[in-house]
Scaffold this motif. Structure first.
Motif, PDB file in Angstrom:
ATOM      1  N   GLU A 192     -47.217  -1.003  -8.021  1.00 47.47           N
ATOM      2  CA  GLU A 192     -47.174  -1.119  -6.567  1.00 47.47           C
ATOM      3  C   GLU A 192     -46.564   0.122  -5.921  1.00 47.47           C
ATOM      4  N   ARG A 217     -34.827 -15.963 -19.651  1.00 43.98           N
ATOM      5  CA  ARG A 217     -36.153 -16.329 -19.131  1.00 43.98           C
ATOM      6  C   ARG A 217     -36.322 -17.834 -19.076  1.00 43.98           C
ATOM      7  N   GLU A 218     -35.761 -18.546 -20.050  1.00 42.36           N
ATOM      8  CA  GLU A 218     -36.003 -19.976 -20.101  1.00 42.36           C
ATOM      9  C   GLU A 218     -34.950 -20.781 -19.369  1.00 42.36           C
ATOM     10  N   GLN A 219     -33.681 -20.410 -19.568  1.00 47.19           N
ATOM     11  CA  GLN A 219     -32.621 -21.241 -19.018  1.00 47.19           C
ATOM     12  C   GLN A 219     -32.022 -20.641 -17.768  1.00 47.19           C
ATOM     13  N   GLY A 220     -32.328 -19.377 -17.529  1.00 41.67           N
ATOM     14  CA  GLY A 220     -31.586 -18.707 -16.478  1.00 41.67           C
ATOM     15  C   GLY A 220     -32.348 -18.463 -15.200  1.00 41.67           C
ATOM     16  N   LEU A 221     -33.560 -17.925 -15.303  1.00 40.83           N
ATOM     17  CA  LEU A 221     -34.197 -17.377 -14.116  1.00 40.83           C
ATOM     18  C   LEU A 221     -35.540 -18.035 -13.827  1.00 40.83           C
ATOM     19  N   MET A 222     -35.928 -17.952 -12.546  1.00 39.65           N
ATOM     20  CA  MET A 222     -37.279 -18.341 -12.154  1.00 39.65           C
ATOM     21  C   MET A 222     -38.046 -17.035 -12.029  1.00 39.65           C
ATOM     22  N   THR A 223     -38.839 -16.712 -13.074  1.00 42.19           N
ATOM     23  CA  THR A 223     -39.388 -15.362 -13.139  1.00 42.19           C
ATOM     24  C   THR A 223     -40.391 -15.068 -12.027  1.00 42.19           C
ATOM     25  N   GLU A 224     -41.077 -16.107 -11.517  1.00 42.97           N
ATOM     26  CA  GLU A 224     -42.072 -15.866 -10.471  1.00 42.97           C
ATOM     27  C   GLU A 224     -41.418 -15.671  -9.107  1.00 42.97           C
ATOM     28  N   LYS A 225     -40.161 -16.074  -9.003  1.00 44.06           N
ATOM     29  CA  LYS A 225     -39.549 -16.064  -7.679  1.00 44.06           C
ATOM     30  C   LYS A 225     -38.758 -14.793  -7.439  1.00 44.06           C
ATOM     31  N   LEU A 253     -29.568 -19.349  -5.824  1.00 47.34           N
ATOM     32  CA  LEU A 253     -29.861 -20.764  -6.110  1.00 47.34           C
ATOM     33  C   LEU A 253     -28.597 -21.595  -6.320  1.00 47.34           C
ATOM     34  N   ASP A 299     -36.846  -2.877  -6.174  1.00 47.64           N
ATOM     35  CA  ASP A 299     -37.389  -2.303  -4.932  1.00 47.64           C
ATOM     36  C   ASP A 299     -36.731  -2.944  -3.726  1.00 47.64           C
ATOM     37  N   SER A 300     -36.570  -4.270  -3.773  1.00 44.80           N
ATOM     38  CA  SER A 300     -36.027  -4.996  -2.637  1.00 44.80           C
ATOM     39  C   SER A 300     -35.577  -6.363  -3.131  1.00 44.80           C
ATOM     40  N   LYS A 331     -26.113 -14.293 -10.351  1.00 43.68           N
ATOM     41  CA  LYS A 331     -26.358 -15.665  -9.927  1.00 43.68           C
ATOM     42  C   LYS A 331     -25.147 -16.535 -10.207  1.00 43.68           C
TER      43      LYS A 331
END
Ligand SMILES: Nc1ncnc2c1ncn2[C@@H]1O[C@H](COP(=O)(O)OP(=O)(O)OP(=O)(O)O)[C@@H](O)[C@H]1O
Ligand SMILES: [Mg+2]
Lengths: 510, 320
Positions: A17, A342-350, A358, A392-393, A413
């Motif tokens: 991007e 990746r599994e327990q910690g974060l919402m990767t798509e968000k 959160l 980036d942001s 977080k």
């Protein structure tokens, strides 16, 4: 004439991007060498590896294998070229068995297409035994620990018998012994002429293992160094563009011992864990050491009430705690930075901001009780600055951050909840040398402000350097205790392995 | 790191509802061209909007559920049950406000039951509601003896408003906008809505963050029940009779509306504006089939095809 390079990167560029992740990267990997790639978080190492894996394609520039220009436009093309990959972020199928994962897309079948399950199972057992990993090939992957999954991932790549093997931080969750086994296998493969590309932040082991080291900084190639002719400070200099001070900040000499604030009495959860009793002081960094299955993970889960209420008594500052769900634990001022981001910690798509905030949504509401976008963004920007997250942001989705920056987002977080008791399970997994130092310094600072920190780590050095006191677990109980400075790496490792034998009964209380 | 300005096209594509908007516009233009005034006159358009409002109201709750990674197949059946039971209550002489309250309470309880069964028996919501879909629909048939319930007074305000317009809009459309507005605020501007999306995005991470999955699941299902109840009462107000066959197959149109609108089936995010546009799109398609004088059987088939096309167009626009 020098041998034709096994892999040559020629002026490779890659943008995401509009933002450059790799700029004009040019270097050679010789056949049969172990070639390390190092650099800070976000330097572009994984992106470079993903070009070879066929996951991404370069925007410009050329990849050559043995002098031939290649287009790796899909992962299966990369496999056809004899490249196999251990990705930084695990890519297993959690609901399938270990054996099914090892043979995905390369299933063994009879000539009329009937799957040969028995053959796959025995091949899988063989591959895992090579790594001395005691894993049942029929177990579902989501029942395995993170380290076990990493071993399965490695077994899958090794088992393809490729000529080129790419390992992107393959041992970030493995302990010393497991890592050494991996290195032994890589050395054997090297003697058979296999070429390995190896990405890691653990420079000591890179120096131990690699023939040559290439350094990336901000997407640009900084040079390739012969391991025998360089030093760790020189590599760090190339990575960060300047020297770094010592890894572990000095412990603060305390005038008077702080009061005991945390008391755990006879904690038991399931047949695997406990009874465990210990105490911790205000501002103490208390480390837990143990091999896979020793109960350290289970202890952290039990303390944070992740598997339902545990038996036993928890008290904080003399007050007995009711802690039956993670929500209650948070209200009691506890926080858990989990092992698997990746599994327990974060919402990767968000977005980064949605992830970081959160845990503190209630605090970011306006007078009407509605979420205030401004407060959320401000709070996220503060965290990004404080933790030095490269993004980036605040809107960038977390899944597209580099691995180390995801880890920093995870820390942000949980620390934004301003906990009184902080549980850290492998807090620096995948974090670069500089950021590691910052995290250690942060832990010291938080402890000095009165936070009690319980930490577990796959890196023994981290436990030794960081902790005021180390408790060694084996078979679900505390078996040994060391004060800061009392233990050395070998003593601690021996205690972890033989812990159960040295002190068969009576757990030591703090 | 130099940053390029996002182009107009890229910004356009980042709008979640782009597929629904594109689909709605193109179908409207097509119908206008092929049927002219028959489609593009105010009374037909209002009629279409009224029809869309039934799906629209339900799609608000369904968006919340899809955003948290759940799906409710019993919404149409709850609508029917509430519709019939409220009509029976009126027939038995219950005052209108009490009858409406009863209907809404019934819908809410149905939703609560769905949630509770799923959590207590550890069954996925889609399976629970596959079962309760038949249970609720069956009960509606039993209570009504499988015939329409119409012999009650239509003097009350409910029926006065139900068949008329308020502020130039059919009452159903107005209610849809109110429910939609509330749902939008809930999803995008409250901690509750953010947590629903967090659960849909990564349930395990949400649990590690202290969010109680069972509690949120029951809450969202209960809310869906209440919304189905509202839709059932509005259907009664419009049709002026309780019918055990109303609401049949709505669940599929509602889920389609939400997906056309741009909500991810996989969960993690949702858009209520998009869902309402999607509901409108489906109503337009059904209206168009009538205007084009296609047989009802063809209508069913064509509706399905157009749903797939609308979602595909949305994806194309976004991925280009
Ligand atoms: N799919 C993507 N979309 C957008 N940006 C991306 C994507 N993948 C990587 N990036 C960006 O490219 C840069 C390089 O990332 P990369 O993952 O290669 O770093 P890395 O060197 O592997 O770091 P780490 O040591 O933290 O794993 C980062 O700034 C990252 O945010
Ligand atoms: Mg990486």
């Amino acid at each position: 004439m020098p041998p034709l390079p096994c892999i040559a990167f020629d002026k490779v560029c890659k943008k995401f991007e509009g933002i450059a992740a790799l700029r004009n990267v040019t270097f050679d990997v010789l056949p049969g060498e172990i070639h390390a790639v190092v650099g800070e978080n976000g330097a572009g190492k994984s992106t470079l590896m993903k070009l070879l894996a066929g996951v991404h394609q370069p925007d410009s520039g050329e990849l050559r294998m043995r002098g031939q220009s290649v287009r790796l436009d899909s992962p299966s093309r990369a496999q056809d070229h004899g490249i196999s990959v251990v990705f930084q972020e695990l890519s297993l199928f959690p609901h399938r068995s270990v054996a099914a994962n090892l043979f995905i897309h390369r299933e063994l079948a009879s000539s009329w297409g009937w799957l040969d399950v028995a053959a796959m199972r025995s091949e899988a057992t063989r591959a895992l035994t090579d790594l001395q990993a005691d894993i049942d090939p029929d177990a579902r992957v989501d029942s395995l620990t993170l380290a076990e999954r990493q071993l399965v991932e490695i077994a899958r790549a090794l088992q393809q018998r490729s000529r080129v093997i790419i390992l992107d931080e393959p041992n970030s969750a493995l302990n010393e012994a497991e890592s050494q086994r991996l290195f032994a296998i890589l050395r054997t493969l090297r003697s058979e002429g296999v070429t390995a590309l190896y990405v890691s932040h653990r420079l000591e082991e890179v120096f131990d293992l690699a023939d040559r080291i290439s350094v990336l900084r901000d997407g640009e190639f900084q040079g390739t160094f012969e391991t025998s002719r360089t030093t760790i400070p020189a590599i760090i200099q190339a990575m960060v563009g300047g020297p770094l001070d010592q890894a572990f900040p000095p412990r603060l000499g305390r005038l008077a011992p702080e009061p005991v604030v945390l008391e755990i009495q006879d904690l038991i959860q399931g047949p695997e864990l406990g009874p465990i009793s210990f105490t911790a002081r205000r501002g103490e960094i208390l480390a837990f050491a143990g091999l896979e299955g020793s109960g350290v993970d289970e202890l952290f889960r039990a303390l944070f009430a992740l598997d339902g209420p545990a038996r036993g008594e928890l008290s904080l500052q003399g007050r007995r705690l009711r802690q039956r769900t993670p929500g209650e634990a948070m209200r009691n001022g506890w926080a858990l930075v989990p092992e698997s981001r990746r599994e327990q910690g974060l919402m990767t798509e968000k977005s980064l901001s949605a992830n970081i905030t959160l845990t503190i949504l209630e605090r970011l509401r306006n007078a009407l009780g509605l979420m205030s976008g401004r407060r959320v963004d401000d709070s996220a920007s503060d965290a990004i600055r404080e933790f030095g997250i490269v993004a980036d942001s605040v809107e960038q989705s977390v899944g597209t951050l580099s691995g180390g920056n995801q880890q920093k987002a995870l820390l942000a977080k949980w620390l934004s909840t301003k906990p009184g008791v902080l549980l850290l399970n492998d807090p620096t997994r995948g974090v670069d040398v500089g950021a590691k130092r910052e995290i250690y310094a942060l832990c010291r600072r938080l402890a000095a402000q009165g936070m009690t920190i319980l930490v577990a780590s796959s890196e023994t050095d981290e436990l030794l350097g960081l902790a005021d006191r180390i408790l060694v677990l084996a078979k679900g109980r505390i078996r040994n205790e060391f004060q800061a400075g009392e233990a050395t790496k070998s003593v601690l490792l021996r205690a972890m392995i033989h812990g159960g034998l040295m002190l068969p009964e009576s757990p030591i209380d703090g | 790191m130099a940053r390029e300005r996002p182009s107009f096209l890229r910004r356009l594509r980042s709008i979640e509802e782009i597929g629904a908007v594109a689909g709605l516009l193109s179908i409207c233009v097509l119908l206008w061209l092929s049927t002219g005034e028959k489609f593009a006159n105010p009374s037909n358009l209002l009629q279409v909007a009224r029809q869309g409002s039934s799906y629209g109201i339900l799609s608000v709750g369904m968006t919340l559920l899809l955003a948290m990674g759940e799906i409710d197949l019993s919404v149409g059946a709850i609508l029917t049950l509430v519709n019939v039971v409220t009509a029976i209550a009126l027939r038995e002489g219950t005052p209108m406000p009490l009858a409406v309250f009863l209907g809404l309470a019934l819908g809410t309880s149905c939703g609560f039951l769905n949630g509770l069964l799923g959590v207590a028996l550890r069954i996925p919501t889609i399976i629970v509601t596959l079962g309760t879909l038949s249970v609720f629909r069956g009960l509606a048939l039993v209570f009504s003896n499988a015939t329409a319930v119409a012999n009650f007074s239509k003097e009350s305000l409910l029926f006065q408003l139900g068949s008329r317009s308020v502020l130039g809009l059919p009452t159903g459309v107005l209610v849809m906008l109110l429910v939609g507005g509330a749902g939008h605020v809930l999803l995008k501007h409250t901690a509750f809505g953010w947590r629903l999306q967090a659960i849909g995005s990564n349930a395990q991470a949400a649990r590690f963050s202290g969010i109680s999955l069972p509690r949120y699941r029951v809450a969202a299902m209960t809310l869906m029940g209440l919304i189905s109840g509202i839709a059932g009462v509005m259907e009664l107000a419009f049709l002026q009779s309780g019918s055990p066959t109303t609401g049949q197959g709505y669940e599929l149109y509602v889920i389609a509306s939400v997906i056309i609108g741009g909500t991810a089936l996989a969960g993690g995010r949702g858009t209520i504006v998009g869902a309402l546009l999607g509901a409108l799109l489906i109503a337009v398609i059904r209206n168009g089939l009538v205007l084009l004088e296609l047989s009802a059987y063809w209508g069913t088939a064509v509706t399905g095809a157009v749903i797939i096309a609308a979602v595909a167009v949305g994806n194309l626009v976004k991925k280009q």
